[in-house]
Design an enzyme around this catalytic site. Structure first.
Site, PDB file in Angstrom:
ATOM      1  N   TRP A 179       0.832  -1.209   0.000  1.00 10.25           N
ATOM      2  CA  TRP A 179       0.000   0.000   0.000  1.00 10.25           C
ATOM      3  C   TRP A 179       0.864   1.256   0.000  1.00 10.25           C
ATOM      4  O   TRP A 179       0.556   2.233  -0.680  1.00 10.25           O
ATOM      5  CB  TRP A 179      -0.986  -0.009   1.162  1.00 10.25           C
ATOM      6  CG  TRP A 179      -1.837  -1.241   1.134  1.00 10.25           C
ATOM      7  CD1 TRP A 179      -1.938  -2.197   2.103  1.00 10.25           C
ATOM      8  CD2 TRP A 179      -2.695  -1.694   0.054  1.00 10.25           C
ATOM      9  NE1 TRP A 179      -2.797  -3.197   1.694  1.00 10.25           N
ATOM     10  CE2 TRP A 179      -3.267  -2.912   0.454  1.00 10.25           C
ATOM     11  CE3 TRP A 179      -3.017  -1.186  -1.203  1.00 10.25           C
ATOM     12  CZ2 TRP A 179      -4.153  -3.639  -0.364  1.00 10.25           C
ATOM     13  CZ3 TRP A 179      -3.898  -1.895  -2.021  1.00 10.25           C
ATOM     14  CH2 TRP A 179      -4.449  -3.102  -1.583  1.00 10.25           C
ATOM     15  N   ASP A 237      -1.853   7.303   5.622  1.00 14.91           N
ATOM     16  CA  ASP A 237      -2.877   6.345   5.222  1.00 14.91           C
ATOM     17  C   ASP A 237      -3.178   5.488   6.455  1.00 14.91           C
ATOM     18  O   ASP A 237      -2.378   4.655   6.850  1.00 14.91           O
ATOM     19  CB  ASP A 237      -2.342   5.481   4.074  1.00 14.91           C
ATOM     20  CG  ASP A 237      -3.280   4.330   3.707  1.00 14.91           C
ATOM     21  OD1 ASP A 237      -4.354   4.202   4.328  1.00 14.91           O
ATOM     22  OD2 ASP A 237      -2.928   3.553   2.797  1.00 14.91           O
ATOM     23  N   LYS A 259     -12.800  -1.003   7.088  1.00 13.85           N
ATOM     24  CA  LYS A 259     -12.252  -1.768   8.204  1.00 13.85           C
ATOM     25  C   LYS A 259     -13.017  -1.358   9.470  1.00 13.85           C
ATOM     26  O   LYS A 259     -14.040  -1.950   9.776  1.00 13.85           O
ATOM     27  CB  LYS A 259     -10.747  -1.561   8.351  1.00 13.85           C
ATOM     28  CG  LYS A 259      -9.935  -2.411   7.372  1.00 13.85           C
ATOM     29  CD  LYS A 259      -9.607  -1.717   6.133  1.00 13.85           C
ATOM     30  CE  LYS A 259      -8.391  -2.217   5.418  1.00 13.85           C
ATOM     31  NZ  LYS A 259      -8.634  -3.057   4.249  1.00 13.85           N
TER      32      LYS A 259
HETATM   33  N1  PMP Z   1      -4.077   1.249   2.276  1.00 10.96           N
HETATM   34  C1  PMP Z   1      -4.196   0.273   3.185  1.00 10.96           C
HETATM   35  C2  PMP Z   1      -3.396   0.354   4.443  1.00 10.96           C
HETATM   36  C3  PMP Z   1      -5.055  -0.804   2.949  1.00 10.96           C
HETATM   37  O1  PMP Z   1      -5.179  -1.774   3.860  1.00 10.96           O
HETATM   38  C4  PMP Z   1      -5.794  -0.849   1.745  1.00 10.96           C
HETATM   39  C5  PMP Z   1      -6.776  -1.945   1.443  1.00 10.96           C
HETATM   40  N2  PMP Z   1      -6.760  -3.044   2.194  1.00 10.96           N
HETATM   41  C6  PMP Z   1      -5.622   0.179   0.820  1.00 10.96           C
HETATM   42  C7  PMP Z   1      -4.766   1.211   1.116  1.00 10.96           C
HETATM   43  C8  PMP Z   1      -6.386   0.206  -0.477  1.00 10.96           C
HETATM   44  O2  PMP Z   1      -7.657   0.569  -0.145  1.00 10.96           O
HETATM   45  P1  PMP Z   1      -8.869   0.644  -1.152  1.00 10.96           P
HETATM   46  O3  PMP Z   1      -9.188  -0.762  -1.554  1.00 10.96           O
HETATM   47  O4  PMP Z   1      -9.941   1.280  -0.318  1.00 10.96           O
HETATM   48  O5  PMP Z   1      -8.475   1.482  -2.300  1.00 10.96           O
END
Ligand code: PMP
Length: 356
Positions: free
Chosen positions: A97, A165, A189
């Protein structure tokens, strides 16, 4: 009864599911799914959902709360565009991520400097001891690394504007919002159903971007001006987030959730450390309290199928590790009860008694 250890979308409180279901059938005489987002009853939902975030996290004056779309993935782009001042931005690379955030910032022309990375050890730890240049436009990091089960335990100390994030640990523990200029998090989450993405932004940074490319939707100053209603918001996701935040506050708020989360994580890590079959590959001091990653020790790798069957039979779901890492991952989000963690621990104990 299932025990949902899924990494997201994930378990929410049962009472929230029930109230959400009720709202689908009857939200002041209509379904929440058919009500106009401009109707005063939904405007009130949006207002409450924004206010409850402030209440839950003690957000100080001078910050705005927004619910946008696009997930945290679009947050990578939106945060970079809004925080760039035409100079360098620092990023900490702690996995998939964080790498996504780096990639998207570069795509929109931000000059990215990766200050530290834990890629050398498969992202199994949080980098420490790196220097933070004082002239960065901002520093971006991922507070909890959902896939690897690592989490920043200490607040990064810097005078550089911080962007975080917090998709997988927001509302799981107390934070000091004033340490940050911009926080973003996908809802799916600890906040609510997929669809909404939360932004908490210091008002003084709004409109300060230096980039030629700024679509209206991405411009947080415009989103703030329109009170998070620049276009049709993700109505249902915001509604359920509001219900969930009400429940969070009624059950003692983030402080009480943090205590429950510490107890759950403590119970499971204790089992992993003492069970002869299993091991954690994550640096002990960086272990996440939200996503607990573990593996069968190499010498017991042959037991994988048998273990999978055992936890499946116990009603446990969502325990498989991310497709990029393998192994197991137990996500212990706010709504997961301690009793579910106890079921997993009992399964692991019994499995070891039979197989070690
Ligand atoms: N950042 C983190 C820390 C995540 O855990 C996730 C998804 N599990 C994301 C970004 C991506 O998120 P999204 O699917 O909402 O775009």
């Amino acid at each position: 009864m299932k025990h949902n250890f899924g990494a997201g979308p994930c378990i929410l409180p049962q009472t929230v599911f029930e109230q959400a279901a009720k709202g689908v059938l009857d939200f002041n005489g209509l379904s929440i799914l058919e009500v106009s987002h401009r109707h005063k009853d939904f405007v009130a939902v949006m207002e409450e959902a924004r206010e409850l975030v402030k209440k839950a996290l003690n957000v100080p004056d001078g910050y705005t709360v927004l619910y946008l779309q696009g997930g945290a993935t679009l947050g990578f782009t939106i945060s970079a565009l809004n925080m760039t001042r035409g100079g360098k931005a620092g990023y900490i690379n702690t996995g998939v991520w964080a790498s996504g955030a780096i990639k998207e910032a570069k795509i929109v022309g931000v000059d990215v400097e990766v200050l530290a990375s834990s890629e050398d050890k498969n992202f199994s730890y949080i980098p420490k001891g790196y220097a933070i240049p004082s002239d960065l436009d901002y520093l971006h990091y991922t507070s909890n690394n959902t896939i690897y089960g690592t989490q920043f335990q200490e607040q990064i100390k810097t005078t550089v504007p911080l962007v975080c994030d917090m998709s997988s640990d927001i509302f799981s523990k107390e934070i000091n919002v004033s340490d940050f200029d911009l926080i973003y998090a996908g809802a799916q989450k600890n906040l609510g159903p997929a669809g909404a993405t939360l932004y908490i932004v210091k008002e003084e940074v709004l409109g300060q971007f230096k980039t030629p490319f700024m679509p209206t939707y991405f411009n947080l100053a415009k989103q703030h001006e329109k009170e998070s209603m620049l276009n049709t918001p993700p109505v249902f996701s915001v509604y359920v987030a509001m219900l969930n935040l009400r429940d969070l506050i009624a059950t003692g708020g983030v402080k009480a959730a943090e205590e429950r989360n510490n107890a759950k994580a403590g119970l499971l890590y204790n089992e992993i450390d003492n069970n002869p079959l299993f091991a954690s590959k994550v640096a002990v001091e960086d272990r996440s309290k939200m996503n607990v990653a573990f593996v069968l020790k190499d010498e017991y790798a042959g037991l994988e199928e048998a273990f999978n069957k055992t936890w499946n039979d116990a009603g446990i779901v969502g325990l498989k590790g991310h497709r990029s890492t393998g192994g197991y991952r137990a996500s212990l989000y706010n709504a997961l009860p301690l009793s579910s963690v106890q079921v997993l621990v009992d399964v692991m104990k019994e499995f070891a008694t039979k197989n070690a």
